[in-house]
Write a protein that holds these residues in place. Structure first.
Motif, PDB file in Angstrom:
ATOM      1  N   GLU A  85      -0.045   7.564  -5.722  1.00 60.66           N
ATOM      2  CA  GLU A  85      -1.420   8.071  -5.785  1.00 60.66           C
ATOM      3  C   GLU A  85      -1.586   9.372  -5.001  1.00 60.66           C
ATOM      4  O   GLU A  85      -2.375  10.246  -5.394  1.00 60.66           O
ATOM      5  CB  GLU A  85      -2.384   7.005  -5.267  1.00 60.66           C
ATOM      6  CG  GLU A  85      -2.501   5.807  -6.204  1.00 60.66           C
ATOM      7  CD  GLU A  85      -3.457   4.752  -5.680  1.00 60.66           C
ATOM      8  OE1 GLU A  85      -4.435   5.112  -4.984  1.00 60.66           O
ATOM      9  OE2 GLU A  85      -3.229   3.566  -5.970  1.00 60.66           O
TER      10      GLU A  85
ATOM     11  N   ARG B  68      -9.456   1.584  -0.772  1.00 58.34           N
ATOM     12  CA  ARG B  68      -9.946   0.617  -1.766  1.00 58.34           C
ATOM     13  C   ARG B  68      -9.993  -0.789  -1.205  1.00 58.34           C
ATOM     14  O   ARG B  68     -10.930  -1.558  -1.449  1.00 58.34           O
ATOM     15  CB  ARG B  68      -9.057   0.635  -3.013  1.00 58.34           C
ATOM     16  CG  ARG B  68      -9.329   1.779  -3.951  1.00 58.34           C
ATOM     17  CD  ARG B  68      -8.773   1.506  -5.336  1.00 58.34           C
ATOM     18  NE  ARG B  68      -7.368   1.155  -5.295  1.00 58.34           N
ATOM     19  CZ  ARG B  68      -6.380   2.028  -5.234  1.00 58.34           C
ATOM     20  NH1 ARG B  68      -6.654   3.334  -5.197  1.00 58.34           N
ATOM     21  NH2 ARG B  68      -5.122   1.639  -5.218  1.00 58.34           N
TER      22      ARG B  68
ATOM     23  N   GLN C 160       2.051   1.988  -3.596  1.00 59.92           N
ATOM     24  CA  GLN C 160       0.915   2.493  -4.368  1.00 59.92           C
ATOM     25  C   GLN C 160       0.526   3.893  -3.886  1.00 59.92           C
ATOM     26  O   GLN C 160       0.271   4.802  -4.687  1.00 59.92           O
ATOM     27  CB  GLN C 160      -0.284   1.556  -4.221  1.00 59.92           C
ATOM     28  CG  GLN C 160      -0.096   0.181  -4.828  1.00 59.92           C
ATOM     29  CD  GLN C 160      -1.234  -0.763  -4.462  1.00 59.92           C
ATOM     30  OE1 GLN C 160      -2.181  -0.395  -3.767  1.00 59.92           O
ATOM     31  NE2 GLN C 160      -1.140  -2.001  -4.928  1.00 59.92           N
TER      32      GLN C 160
ATOM     33  N   PRO D  30      -5.048   3.599  -1.333  1.00 69.75           N
ATOM     34  CA  PRO D  30      -5.137   2.149  -1.533  1.00 69.75           C
ATOM     35  C   PRO D  30      -5.733   1.395  -0.352  1.00 69.75           C
ATOM     36  O   PRO D  30      -6.433   0.395  -0.551  1.00 69.75           O
ATOM     37  CB  PRO D  30      -3.685   1.714  -1.806  1.00 69.75           C
ATOM     38  CG  PRO D  30      -2.835   2.849  -1.416  1.00 69.75           C
ATOM     39  CD  PRO D  30      -3.665   4.080  -1.521  1.00 69.75           C
TER      40      PRO D  30
ATOM     41  N   PHE E 147       0.815  -1.213   0.000  1.00 65.86           N
ATOM     42  CA  PHE E 147       0.000   0.000   0.000  1.00 65.86           C
ATOM     43  C   PHE E 147       0.851   1.266   0.000  1.00 65.86           C
ATOM     44  O   PHE E 147       0.455   2.286  -0.559  1.00 65.86           O
ATOM     45  CB  PHE E 147      -0.946   0.014   1.192  1.00 65.86           C
ATOM     46  CG  PHE E 147      -2.023  -1.037   1.136  1.00 65.86           C
ATOM     47  CD1 PHE E 147      -2.423  -1.580  -0.075  1.00 65.86           C
ATOM     48  CD2 PHE E 147      -2.638  -1.496   2.290  1.00 65.86           C
ATOM     49  CE1 PHE E 147      -3.418  -2.555  -0.133  1.00 65.86           C
ATOM     50  CE2 PHE E 147      -3.645  -2.459   2.246  1.00 65.86           C
ATOM     51  CZ  PHE E 147      -4.020  -2.990   1.032  1.00 65.86           C
TER      52      PHE E 147
ATOM     53  N   SER F 234      -0.623   5.819   2.584  1.00 65.20           N
ATOM     54  CA  SER F 234      -1.312   4.683   1.961  1.00 65.20           C
ATOM     55  C   SER F 234      -2.826   4.813   1.961  1.00 65.20           C
ATOM     56  O   SER F 234      -3.523   3.855   1.613  1.00 65.20           O
ATOM     57  CB  SER F 234      -0.927   3.394   2.716  1.00 65.20           C
ATOM     58  OG  SER F 234       0.467   3.283   2.886  1.00 65.20           O
TER      59      SER F 234
END
Length: 408
Positions: free
Chosen positions: A78, A392, A74, A389, A71, A386
């Motif tokens: 992001e 999600r 990512q 992610p 995470f 994080s």
């Protein structure tokens, strides 16, 4: 008792960055469903989100294959993309992990391998290379991590809230959940004289996550132990003292990273944090004490076992908390020119650390589920990095609950 007649599809508890990242993405995915977020304070990001170093982490430290490692990598990309899209200031200033002893040089090699395993681009610097990048920093060598950045996570949280509400979501402030009740088709949250009903609940309650698990009738296999992280801000004339974030090489036997120099997005430089056992879940002031909380923390076997395991370090952290001179000595390892007068007051934070009964800190993100609820039990750093992610991931887990409740 004031019962809100609306039956929401989803209830989110907690207005930090994780709660808002989940709420916004959930409302985006299900635009025709109703989502309500309850925040116990009068403003968002009042606790861990708004009281951290503001670092966009790269994922250097985390075990390959862990949720943290996945995470964080990512989330690094992001978070920056989100900031670019919404014109939120951030700075990809990079981080230097500085070795100041021969032992730390050896540990630096382990970190190099971990960066390789996590596919994180780095540059290894010798003493001369370190001096060229950071003339005011002393060390034998360093790892340069260019993808590390800085941002104000409170600003990101406020933007997420704006997007969430624009998409049809609802936020209510000053609503502290005191009790939860689950039924076969819904869950009810009691907040003072009001109650809110929803088909499903997600709790991102940070320092209070173990309480939420207990309210759901579960026996948590951990307890949240609060650690106060104390910071200082450097005097303004030192705003240009470093070009990057300056971190020590962490000791793998200890659960925290150590005191570092952090450039902040407002141009200042902070020093910290340490890690001192707090006797209050929200004990931001030194000496803040609440009897029931102190008893809860001190009578938990995991607390004693954790402190005994790291007794010398715990005592050193306490001593340095009480003595600016001791705190300064930690910084002098790699920045010897700073003086006591350079350490100016700065707000402290509290880290919500889940600790198991045997005294082991939970090292990764941790979740608990019931038929109608999902609780984020442990979300320490790099949770802010994080958040998108993780949000999600929460939604994907929530969707499985929804499918399960519908039956075959």
């Amino acid at each position: 008792m004031n019962t809100h007649k609306a039956l929401y599809d989803f209830l989110i508890v907690g207005g930090g960055i994780l709660g808002l990242a989940t709420a916004w993405q959930l409302q985006q995915r299900y635009p025709d469903r109703s989502v309500l977020l309850l925040e116990k304070e009068a403003a968002l990001a009042s606790h861990q989100t708004g009281r951290n170093s503001g670092v966009i982490h790269a994922g250097v430290y985390y075990a390959p294959g862990s949720l943290k490692a996945r995470f964080c990598k990512q989330g690094n990309a992001e978070t920056k993309a989100f900031c670019r899209e919404h014109q939120i200031p951030f700075d990809e200033c990079g981080k230097l992990l500085v070795a100041t002893t021969a032992d730390e040089l050896q540990r630096m090699q382990v970190l190099q391998q971990r960066c390789h395993d996590n596919d994180i681009a780095i540059e290894v610097l010798d003493q001369q290379g370190l001096a060229a990048r950071e003339p005011n920093v002393t060390g034998l060598g360093a790892i340069f991590v260019p993808s590390t950045g800085i941002v104000d996570y409170r600003t990101i949280t406020e933007k997420l809230a704006e997007l969430f509400c624009a998409a049809g979501g609802t936020i209510e402030y000053g609503k502290q959940v005191a009790r939860l009740e689950q039924f076969h088709d819904r869950i009810t949250a009691y907040c003072g004289n009001e109650r809110y009903q929803a088909r499903y609940m997600v709790a991102c309650a940070g320092l209070h996550s173990d309480r939420l698990v207990s309210m759901l009738g579960q026996k948590p296999e951990f307890r949240i132990i609060p650690f106060r992280g104390e910071y200082y801000r450097l005097a303004e004339q030192h705003n240009q003292i470093v070009n990057h974030l300056i971190y020590p090489i962490p000791n793998p036997a200890l659960p925290f990273l150590g005191v570092h120099l952090t450039r902040m997005i407002d141009g200042s430089v902070t020093v910290g944090p340490n890690a001192v056992l707090a006797l209050h879940r929200e004990g931001y002031r030194r000496g803040q004490f609440e009897l029931s909380e102190a008893l809860r923390i001190l009578t938990y076997p995991g607390t004693l076992r954790l402190v005994l395991k790291h007794f010398r370090t715990s005592m050193a952290e306490l001593k340095n908390s009480l003595s600016r001179r001791g705190y300064l000595s930690l910084v002098h390892k790699y920045c010897p020119q700073l003086t006591l007068d350079d350490l100016q007051p700065y707000p402290a934070g509290i880290r919500a650390q889940a600790v198991r009964m045997d005294g082991t800190p939970v090292d990764d993100f941790l979740f608990t589920e019931t038929a109608r609820a999902l609780v984020v039990c442990n979300a320490p750093s790099p949770a802010a990095t994080s958040a998108l992610p993780i949000g999600r991931h929460i939604i994907e887990r929530l969707e499985k609950l929804v499918e399960f409740s519908r039956g075959p």
